[in-house]
Design a protein around this motif. Structure first.
Motif, short mmCIF file in Angstrom:
data_model
loop_
_atom_site.label_atom_id
_atom_site.label_comp_id
_atom_site.label_asym_id
_atom_site.label_seq_id
_atom_site.Cartn_x
_atom_site.Cartn_y
_atom_site.Cartn_z
N ARG A 14 -16.78 1.16 34.89
CA ARG A 14 -17.57 0.29 33.62
C ARG A 14 -18.93 1.27 33.29
N ARG A 18 -19.90 3.25 29.51
CA ARG A 18 -20.51 2.91 29.30
C ARG A 18 -21.45 4.49 28.61
N PHE A 42 -8.80 -4.53 25.14
CA PHE A 42 -9.90 -6.03 25.73
C PHE A 42 -9.29 -7.46 26.48
N ASP A 44 -9.83 -10.73 27.81
CA ASP A 44 -9.70 -12.17 27.70
C ASP A 44 -10.84 -12.65 27.67
N ASP A 45 -11.55 -12.42 28.79
CA ASP A 45 -12.98 -12.60 28.75
C ASP A 45 -14.45 -11.70 28.65
N ASP A 46 -14.00 -10.68 28.55
CA ASP A 46 -15.10 -10.21 27.90
C ASP A 46 -15.15 -9.04 26.60
N ASP A 47 -15.95 -8.60 26.35
CA ASP A 47 -16.78 -8.31 24.76
C ASP A 47 -16.42 -6.43 25.15
N PHE A 48 -16.06 -6.14 26.48
CA PHE A 48 -16.11 -4.55 26.41
C PHE A 48 -14.28 -4.00 26.75
N PRO A 49 -14.26 -3.00 26.07
CA PRO A 49 -12.63 -2.69 26.70
C PRO A 49 -12.61 -1.85 27.55
N ASN A 50 -11.55 -2.63 27.87
CA ASN A 50 -10.62 -1.89 29.19
C ASN A 50 -9.40 -0.61 28.92
#
Length: 99
Positions: A14, A18, A42, A44-50
């Motif tokens: 992560r 960034r 993304f 379901d529980d985060d706004d940072f792409p994975n």
């Protein structure tokens, strides 16, 4: 026929992601003439792409391989595996496509 490229981040990248995100986005933008669609995946529980998905306008699979293997995220180990599949529109922009 276009190709869909999909990848998911490797574990524990992560912070490195960034740091590289601006370079990755510039790479994507520089290839925009041959991209039908591109975007992050993304949880379901985060706004940072994975992960990500790219639909590349190419008739040649090797173009898709070259595209993804030259992405700064791939070159810097954000993801190490990906899938590439041929893709045909059926519904596009909320409308069925003639077949």
């Amino acid at each position: 026929m276009p190709y869909v490229i999909m990848f998911h981040d490797d574990p524990d990248v992560r912070e490195r992601k960034r740091e590289l995100r601006a370079v990755h986005l510039e790479y994507v933008k520089s290839n925009s003439p041959r991209i039908i669609a591109s975007g992050g995946l993304f949880p379901d529980d985060d706004d940072f792409p994975n992960g990500g998905l790219i639909i590349l306008d190419s008739e040649v699979r090797q173009d898709a391989v070259d595209y993804i293997e030259n992405d700064p995220f791939f070159l810097n180990g954000i993801f190490t595996t990906y899938t590439i599949d041929r893709w045909r529109k059926f519904i596009f922009d909320h409308k069925p496509i003639s077949t």
